[in-house]
Design a protein around this motif. Structure first.
Motif, mmCIF file in Angstrom:
data_model
loop_
_atom_site.group_PDB
_atom_site.id
_atom_site.type_symbol
_atom_site.label_atom_id
_atom_site.label_comp_id
_atom_site.label_asym_id
_atom_site.label_seq_id
_atom_site.Cartn_x
_atom_site.Cartn_y
_atom_site.Cartn_z
ATOM 1 N N SER A 22 0.906 -0.986 0.077
ATOM 2 C CA SER A 22 -0.411 0.289 -0.107
ATOM 3 C C SER A 22 0.586 1.424 -0.037
ATOM 4 C CB SER A 22 -0.504 -0.017 1.103
ATOM 5 O OG SER A 22 -1.357 1.406 1.168
ATOM 6 N N ARG A 23 0.765 2.048 -0.678
ATOM 7 C CA ARG A 23 1.126 3.304 -1.318
ATOM 8 C C ARG A 23 2.872 2.758 -0.988
ATOM 9 N NH1 ARG A 23 0.797 6.100 3.181
ATOM 10 N NH2 ARG A 23 -0.312 4.633 4.565
ATOM 11 N N PHE A 24 3.576 2.297 -1.527
ATOM 12 C CA PHE A 24 4.290 1.749 -2.044
ATOM 13 C C PHE A 24 5.702 3.229 -2.068
ATOM 14 C CE2 PHE A 24 7.796 -1.078 -3.365
ATOM 15 C CZ PHE A 24 8.768 -1.116 -1.781
ATOM 16 N N ASP A 25 5.149 3.931 -3.083
ATOM 17 C CA ASP A 25 6.065 5.068 -3.230
ATOM 18 C C ASP A 25 5.981 5.870 -2.386
ATOM 19 O OD1 ASP A 25 3.521 5.303 -4.654
ATOM 20 O OD2 ASP A 25 4.538 6.434 -5.763
ATOM 21 N N GLU A 26 4.591 6.121 -1.968
ATOM 22 C CA GLU A 26 4.729 7.232 -0.266
ATOM 23 C C GLU A 26 5.441 7.205 0.642
ATOM 24 O OE1 GLU A 26 0.867 8.549 1.524
ATOM 25 O OE2 GLU A 26 0.764 8.329 0.155
ATOM 26 N N LYS A 27 5.465 6.065 0.922
ATOM 27 C CA LYS A 27 6.278 5.106 1.916
ATOM 28 C C LYS A 27 7.744 5.693 1.665
ATOM 29 C CE LYS A 27 3.081 2.236 3.430
ATOM 30 N NZ LYS A 27 2.776 1.092 4.184
ATOM 31 N N LEU A 28 7.900 4.238 0.948
ATOM 32 C CA LEU A 28 9.861 4.894 0.593
ATOM 33 C C LEU A 28 9.846 6.514 0.370
ATOM 34 C CD1 LEU A 28 10.631 2.457 -2.413
ATOM 35 C CD2 LEU A 28 11.074 2.170 0.105
ATOM 36 N N ARG A 29 9.224 7.556 -0.283
ATOM 37 C CA ARG A 29 9.647 8.799 -0.407
ATOM 38 C C ARG A 29 9.842 9.375 1.228
ATOM 39 N NH1 ARG A 29 5.938 9.057 -4.546
ATOM 40 N NH2 ARG A 29 4.357 10.178 -3.316
ATOM 41 N N SER A 30 8.447 9.193 2.293
ATOM 42 C CA SER A 30 9.188 10.346 3.103
ATOM 43 C C SER A 30 10.205 9.255 4.120
ATOM 44 C CB SER A 30 7.660 9.492 4.403
ATOM 45 O OG SER A 30 7.694 7.840 4.647
ATOM 46 N N LEU A 31 10.717 8.059 3.658
ATOM 47 C CA LEU A 31 12.476 7.394 4.403
ATOM 48 C C LEU A 31 13.843 8.687 3.428
ATOM 49 C CD1 LEU A 31 11.093 3.718 4.428
ATOM 50 C CD2 LEU A 31 11.139 5.808 6.455
#
Length: 426
Positions: free
Chosen positions: A408-417
């Motif tokens: 879920s929201r893989f790209d969004e979570k990676l951006r947050s990191l």
């Protein structure tokens, strides 16, 4: 066509909380048709597989609503025991409707299930176990909606009676389906050589909340004392150890650090031990795993296997770490025979990997270079994204619909990191 565009080189650094486990939530959704009272599954991940299972339930007559991230299932009007063909061919977990429909309706018609093409994943262990418990099967082919022949299994039972089942292999799916079939039954069922995955323990706990009497999950012998009826209930699944492991690997691959919340370290014992040998410092808190990459990455070999061994669902992602680590290593896949489909993609980026039968031999390189990747399946797709985080230049990953099946929201979570990743449509 949608793609992830990744500019590699950024270090993963931050905090993340794992979603509830996909492989547990899908079981709970299937099991919801076993009662006529409302079920609330808390904090369901917003992923394609969950949405497909939801549609399968609705086609069977259930009403499903989403509220504050929870799925509320009203199964009181479930009357159809035929799983939708188009939906089933997209989702391997549709096979769990076999046990659930039989439990409630004493009939089931299930197309042979689909999902990622990572191997045969036969359902023969499910069928043979069910037959030992008195279930009658018929098999037939029919022309599907797209004009192609589809295979179906039709199962019937006058009643569900317990018995002893010894599995020839500790199949996760067969263990789970037997639990679904026999939770409401007469007599006692004993599963010997049962799979021991954490999601099976979670299924036991979920069904017991609904009034089942199951014990032993997590060991090689599970005992199911049949009850007359299940009632409604509310439950939250364990954290997704595969999603969590993927983010830990993202930090290791980029030389970063991460705080992962929501995954019990006991659910990833061999995996975390191996990461520790890759110059990763790992410590544990209350429901938190801390990982910090220290020094040069050192390659390590591993062999996949049933829990508590190395999880096959983290094989591809871990192979990416080995491919950018110092030294030589091998990866032996013992669960699925077609799980190296990502390797030719990785070679486009300069990875040095050769495959012989079910073993991949890896010679580490300092860094990958940018490439155009196509994801062949869910976990391989995630692995190719991790490769892009390491690669020099701009990497594109297409086929991201596979990735969205389980992340879920893989790209969004990676951006947050800290990752430089966007979703583009071309």
């Amino acid at each position: 066509m949608k793609k992830y565009i990744i500019t590699g080189g950024n270090v993963i650094d931050g905090k993340i909380e794992a979603e509830c486990a996909k492989n547990a939530v899908l079981l709970f959704l299937a099991a919801s048709v076993m009662t006529d009272e409302n079920i609330i599954i808390e904090k369901c991940p917003d992923i394609a597989d969950v949405n497909i299972m939801r549609k399968l339930l609705e086609n069977a007559g259930a009403q499903v609503e989403k509220e504050d991230g929870n799925l509320i299932i009203d199964p009181s009007s479930v009357g159809s025991y035929i799983a939708d063909e188009e939906l089933s061919e997209k989702l391997r977990a549709s096979v769990f409707l076999l046990g659930a429909f039989l439990s409630r309706l004493k009939k089931a018609v299930i197309p042979f299930p689909g999902g990622c093409k990572i191997g045969k994943r036969p359902v023969d262990l499910h069928i043979s176990a069910f037959e030992k418990l008195g279930i009658k099967f018929g098999f037939y082919k029919s022309v599907g909606k797209n004009g192609e022949y589809k295979e179906y299994m039709e199962a019937k039972a006058d009643k569900i009676t317990g018995g002893e089942i010894k599995l020839g292999f500790p199949s996760v799916g067969a263990t789970e389906n037997i639990m679904l079939l026999t939770a409401v039954s007469s007599g006692t069922t004993v599963i010997k050589n049962a799979a021991r995955e954490p999601e099976i323990v979670d299924l036991q706990n979920f069904l017991n909340v609904l009034g089942a009497k199951i014990s032993g999950a997590g060991s090689e012998e599970i005992v199911i004392e049949g009850v007359k009826k299940l009632h409604g209930g509310k439950y939250k699944a364990i954290g997704d150890r595969i999603e969590g492991g993927t983010f830990l690997l993202a930090a290791a691959i980029t030389g970063g650090k991460i705080e992962l919340k929501g995954v019990d370290p006991k659910n990833l014992p061999v995996f975390l031990n191996k990461l520790s040998s890759n110059t990763c410092k790992i410590t544990y808190g209350n429901d938190i795993i801390f990982l910090k990459s220290e020094g040069k990455r050192k390659a390590f070999s591993f062999t996949t296997g049933p829990f508590p061994e190395f999880p096959t669902d983290l094989q591809a992602q871990t192979a990416v770490l080995d491919s950018v680590s110092e030294g030589e290593s091998f990866v032996k896949e013992t669960v699925f025979e077609s799980r190296f489909s990502y390797i030719n993609e990785l070679k486009k980026a300069g990875a040095r990997i050769e495959v012989s039968d079910n073993v991949a031999f890896i010679k580490g390189v300092k860094r990958l270079h940018a490439a155009e990747f196509t994801a062949p399946d869910l976990r391989s797709g995630a692995a190719l994204v991790l490769a892009g985080l390491n690669a020099e230049g701009e990497t594109a990953v297409s086929g991201i619909e596979y990735i969205k099946r389980g992340y879920s929201r893989f790209d969004e979570k990676l951006r947050s990191l800290g990752a430089d990743i966007t979703e583009n449509e071309t």
